[in-house]
Design a protein around this motif. Structure first.
Motif, short mmCIF file in Angstrom:
data_model
loop_
_atom_site.label_atom_id
_atom_site.label_comp_id
_atom_site.label_asym_id
_atom_site.label_seq_id
_atom_site.Cartn_x
_atom_site.Cartn_y
_atom_site.Cartn_z
N VAL A 80 0.46 58.24 21.78
CA VAL A 80 0.52 58.20 23.42
C VAL A 80 -0.59 59.51 23.82
O VAL A 80 -0.23 60.61 23.22
N CYS A 81 -1.64 59.32 24.35
CA CYS A 81 -2.70 60.42 24.56
C CYS A 81 -2.02 61.21 25.57
O CYS A 81 -1.47 60.62 26.73
N PRO A 82 -1.95 62.57 25.49
CA PRO A 82 -1.20 63.57 26.50
C PRO A 82 -2.15 63.37 27.65
O PRO A 82 -1.78 64.11 28.60
N HIS A 83 -3.44 62.99 27.59
CA HIS A 83 -4.14 63.03 28.75
C HIS A 83 -3.73 62.19 29.95
O HIS A 83 -3.25 62.48 30.97
N ARG A 84 -3.70 60.70 29.71
CA ARG A 84 -3.23 59.84 30.63
C ARG A 84 -2.39 58.67 30.15
O ARG A 84 -2.27 57.75 30.65
N GLY A 85 -2.18 58.94 28.80
CA GLY A 85 -1.07 57.99 28.25
C GLY A 85 -1.53 56.76 27.67
O GLY A 85 -0.87 55.99 27.18
N MET A 86 -2.79 56.82 27.43
CA MET A 86 -3.43 55.68 26.53
C MET A 86 -3.07 55.68 25.18
O MET A 86 -2.74 56.55 24.60
N ARG A 87 -3.10 54.53 24.53
CA ARG A 87 -2.85 54.59 23.12
C ARG A 87 -3.97 55.17 22.47
O ARG A 87 -5.10 54.63 22.70
FE1 FES Z 1 -6.76 59.51 26.33
FE2 FES Z 1 -7.78 60.11 28.80
S1 FES Z 1 -8.55 61.04 26.73
S2 FES Z 1 -6.25 59.03 28.27
#
Ligand code: FES
Length: 455
Positions: A80-87
């Motif tokens: 889970v990406c800590p930026h906006r939650g994308m895989r």
């Molecule tokens: Fe991963 Fe923005 S860089 S959700």
């Protein structure tokens, strides 16, 4: 509906409320109180042998990346990406030194550390957090005989404590040789429309079902040789042995080697020394030239068990099954089949069946090929044995959805606590005799313990 969690498993009468196999609220609670806390089995380190190798797997209801860094260490990180939650990874696996999120390009090392982001100066101007705080969420990891386990419970019990007495027995399978086991290719995966516990509790060493559900094994001579007059083998003698239960829900079934030798080889085990027994029937999956490695890796007491009541089928709580099974071959020889399953929850009525096939690293190529072929034929997606099992679990789950069915109970009546055979050298809760419900009942008791614990 007001039913207390503790009342879903009823120790006084050894019953389990059937609704546990279909209720969505119970399922959600399991994701937090069981899969969110215990050591989860995720794969084998031989799947990611090189720096940068990674695979993506499920850890309860969360997806994780399992990767190897430049120093050779294995890491498990929340996908889970800590930026906006994308895989962060949308693949099943691969090799990379940079896991780059496809949404805005944040990048992470194979150990989960944050590397940076595109146009970082502009986009992170005025940022509140330092780089150390922007990495992927990391799980606590342990390797056991090459098996990868991870937990979110950073301060919780060690993996050794979690295995407890079961480790003494499991070492006979996973740590018996000098160089250990490895996987034969990626795991097979398929979805079964069933609650994960229908399969999970079977993995707690349910031997009884073999006599009926897998009866064909005896009829075609693929488990025990047919009788001399061509009639089907009676499988019930195969059901005698020793079963080991665990207060943490692990389970193991050990089978009487003397019965195995006489039924599979025709030799009289009473006439054989320990070494001759090992030569006649090496531990499943071991080449006879590897047998001398056993004494280097196991204690005399473990060798005693291995040469009298070898472990054959068992489980690691809550959703792992392993089988180190002897299979008679048409040419009269006996082949060992080594298989490892995880029943990964995918919803209250869906599981993913993941099947790894194992071989000893030191096994000759010809033996590895035979093990692969034999195990595919018997276990996993196209395997004859698991086609039987995976046919029952959806029916059980549907039963537990019925308005009346969900009010019924599962009855664990064959709990005998017969105790260990005289002179048994191993630890733990040991019972001898015909296969029983003891191991599965302890599986449910640990499920109850975890589900009623909020910590
Ligand atoms: Fe991963 Fe923005 S860089 S959700």
């Amino acid at each position: 509906d007001g039913t207390k969690i503790a009342d879903l498993v009823l120790p006084a009468t050894r019953e389990v409320q059937m609704r546990v196999l279909s209720d969505p609220e119970i399922y959600e609670l399991e994701m937090e109180r069981i899969f969110g806390k215990i050591w989860n089995f995720l794969g084998h380190e031989s799947e990611i042998p090189n720096s940068g190798d990674f695979v993506v797997r499920d850890m309860g209801s969360d997806q994780v990346i399992i990767s190897r860094d430049k120093a050779g260490e294995v890491h498990v990180m929340l996908n889970v990406c800590p930026h906006r939650g994308m895989r962060v990874s949308v693949l099943d696996g691969g090799n990379t030194q940079i896991h780059k999120c496809i949404y805005h390009g944040w990048a992470f090392r194979p150990n989960g550390d944050f590397i940076g982001a595109p146009v970082e100066k502009e986009c992170m101007h005025g940022k509140m957090m330092c780089k150390e705080e922007l990495g992927l969420k990391k799980a606590r990891v342990t390797l056991y005989g090459g098996l990868i386990f991870a937990t979110w419970n950073i301060e919780g019990p060690s993996f050794e404590d979690f295995l407890g007495d079961a480790k003494w027995y499991y070492d006979m399978l996973f740590k018996r040789s000098d160089r250990g086991l490895e996987v034969l290719g990626p795991p097979q995966r398929f979805v079964v429309r069933a609650n994960w516990k229908a399969a999970g509790e079977q993995s707690a060493a349910d031997g009884f079902h073999t006599l009926t559900l897998h009866r064909w094994l005896g009829e075609v001579g693929n488990y025990a040789k047919k009788n001399e007059d061509g009639t089907s083998a009676d499988l019930s003698p195969e059901m005698y042995g020793v079963e080991i239960s665990s207060p943490h829900g692990h389970a193991l079934r050990c089978i009487d080697l003397a019965r195995k030798i006489s039924r599979l080889t025709g030799l009289d085990p009473k006439e054989l020394s320990v070494q001759q027994k090992l030569d006649a029937l090496p531990p499943a999956g071991m080449h006879k030239d590897m047998v001398e490695q056993l004494a280097r890796n196991l204690s005399p007491e473990q060798l005693q068990v291995l040469t009298t009541m070898p472990p054959q089928v068992g489980g690691i709580f809550p959703n792992v099954l392993f089988g180190f099974v002897y299979i008679p071959q048409p040419d009269g020889s006996v082949l060992g089949s080594l298989t490892l399953h995880a029943y990964v929850p995918r919803g209250p009525d869906k599981l993913e069946f993941v099947n790894w096939i194992l071989a000893e690293k030191d096994a000759p190529q010809e033996l590895r090929e035979r093990i692969l072929k034999q195990t595919i034929q018997l276990f996993g997606t196209s395997g004859m044995v698991e086609q039987d099992d995976s046919d029952t679990w959806p029916h059980i789950t549907l039963s537990a959805k019925g308005a009346m069915g969900k009010k019924q109970t599962l009855k664990y009546q064959a709990v005998y606590e017969t105790g260990a055979p005289e002179g048994w050298p191993g630890p733990g809760m040991v019972n001898e005799g015909f296969t029983k419900d003891d191991t599965q009942w302890h599986w449910w008791m640990y499920w109850r313990e975890l589900m009623t614990s909020e910590v």
